[in-house]
Design an enzyme around this catalytic site. Structure first.
Site, PDB file in Angstrom:
ATOM      1  N   TYR A  47      -5.526  32.156  49.828  1.00 31.00           N
ATOM      2  CA  TYR A  47      -6.568  32.721  50.430  1.00 31.00           C
ATOM      3  C   TYR A  47      -7.777  32.241  51.064  1.00 31.00           C
ATOM      4  O   TYR A  47      -7.961  32.073  52.322  1.00 31.00           O
ATOM      5  CB  TYR A  47      -6.506  34.487  49.724  1.00 31.00           C
ATOM      6  CG  TYR A  47      -7.626  35.693  50.674  1.00 31.00           C
ATOM      7  CD1 TYR A  47      -7.446  36.419  51.051  1.00 31.00           C
ATOM      8  CD2 TYR A  47      -9.104  35.194  49.706  1.00 31.00           C
ATOM      9  CE1 TYR A  47      -7.594  37.956  51.638  1.00 31.00           C
ATOM     10  CE2 TYR A  47      -9.747  36.212  50.202  1.00 31.00           C
ATOM     11  CZ  TYR A  47      -9.204  37.199  51.071  1.00 31.00           C
ATOM     12  OH  TYR A  47     -10.153  38.344  51.546  1.00 31.00           O
ATOM     13  N   HIS A 103      -9.008  31.420  54.445  1.00 35.95           N
ATOM     14  CA  HIS A 103     -10.671  32.143  55.403  1.00 35.95           C
ATOM     15  C   HIS A 103     -11.879  30.920  55.496  1.00 35.95           C
ATOM     16  O   HIS A 103     -12.920  30.916  56.096  1.00 35.95           O
ATOM     17  CB  HIS A 103     -11.273  33.340  54.451  1.00 35.95           C
ATOM     18  CG  HIS A 103     -10.466  34.576  53.798  1.00 35.95           C
ATOM     19  ND1 HIS A 103      -9.663  34.164  53.672  1.00 35.95           N
ATOM     20  CD2 HIS A 103     -10.917  35.394  54.764  1.00 35.95           C
ATOM     21  CE1 HIS A 103      -9.236  35.715  54.466  1.00 35.95           C
ATOM     22  NE2 HIS A 103     -10.325  36.185  54.319  1.00 35.95           N
ATOM     23  N   TYR A 157     -20.939  40.304  57.302  1.00 35.80           N
ATOM     24  CA  TYR A 157     -19.438  40.664  56.531  1.00 35.80           C
ATOM     25  C   TYR A 157     -19.334  39.471  55.106  1.00 35.80           C
ATOM     26  O   TYR A 157     -19.343  37.862  55.868  1.00 35.80           O
ATOM     27  CB  TYR A 157     -18.100  40.565  57.969  1.00 35.80           C
ATOM     28  CG  TYR A 157     -17.074  40.716  57.280  1.00 35.80           C
ATOM     29  CD1 TYR A 157     -17.065  41.491  56.253  1.00 35.80           C
ATOM     30  CD2 TYR A 157     -15.647  40.776  57.690  1.00 35.80           C
ATOM     31  CE1 TYR A 157     -14.909  41.731  55.594  1.00 35.80           C
ATOM     32  CE2 TYR A 157     -14.757  40.736  57.554  1.00 35.80           C
ATOM     33  CZ  TYR A 157     -14.361  41.466  56.598  1.00 35.80           C
ATOM     34  OH  TYR A 157     -13.265  42.180  55.527  1.00 35.80           O
ATOM     35  N   TRP A 192      -3.899  38.357  62.653  1.00 33.76           N
ATOM     36  CA  TRP A 192      -4.353  37.791  61.200  1.00 33.76           C
ATOM     37  C   TRP A 192      -4.415  38.865  60.077  1.00 33.76           C
ATOM     38  O   TRP A 192      -3.527  38.140  58.680  1.00 33.76           O
ATOM     39  CB  TRP A 192      -5.851  38.237  61.503  1.00 33.76           C
ATOM     40  CG  TRP A 192      -7.057  38.051  60.286  1.00 33.76           C
ATOM     41  CD1 TRP A 192      -7.109  38.781  59.113  1.00 33.76           C
ATOM     42  CD2 TRP A 192      -7.550  36.395  59.725  1.00 33.76           C
ATOM     43  NE1 TRP A 192      -7.724  37.576  58.481  1.00 33.76           N
ATOM     44  CE2 TRP A 192      -7.624  36.989  58.631  1.00 33.76           C
ATOM     45  CE3 TRP A 192      -7.124  35.269  59.741  1.00 33.76           C
ATOM     46  CZ2 TRP A 192      -8.423  35.689  57.731  1.00 33.76           C
ATOM     47  CZ3 TRP A 192      -7.479  34.694  58.911  1.00 33.76           C
ATOM     48  CH2 TRP A 192      -8.390  34.884  58.545  1.00 33.76           C
TER      49      TRP A 192
END
Length: 120
Positions: free
Chosen positions: A18, A22, A41, A75
């Site tokens: 993960y 990113h 964000y 995505w």
């Protein structure tokens, strides 16, 4: 501007995957998110638990636009195998939305993590 926060949960053993995904978010996806009204964000992770925060012009409009975005759909397809349901997810929820109970608007002098780490 709306401030939105929600929780997601990644599967056990998927944290590094993960995080790595990113570190390599495609610029076209970031540009698209910005064009959809996101001005900030952040994603924070503690083990499997994710806390996501964003500032967005109109969250409902953002969600509508994301549902038809080819970039977002690619995505989401890539990320879907990493997620598991949040334990207290309510019926019909895809994200565990959080209710704001306190907000303090401070001066805009965001030193960032690097400045905090320097003091350690």
């Amino acid at each position: 501007m709306e401030r939105i926060a929600f929780q997601l949960r990644i599967k056990a053993g998927k944290a590094e995957e993960y995080d790595e995904a990113h570190r390599h978010v495609r610029p076209e996806f970031l540009r698209e998110l910005e064009s959809f009204g996101i001005s900030e964000y952040s994603i924070f992770r503690r083990n499997q638990q994710l806390f996501l925060y964003m500032r967005v012009a109109d969250y409902d409009e953002l969600m509508k636009r994301l549902e038809t975005s080819e970039v977002n759909l690619r995505w989401q397809k890539m990320m879907a195998p990493l997620f598991e349901p949040v334990p207290d997810l309510q019926p019909g929820e895809t994200q565990a939305m959080m209710t704001e109970v306190f907000f303090m608007k401070g001066k805009d002098r965001t030193p960032g993590r690097q400045a905090r780490e320097k003091g350690r």
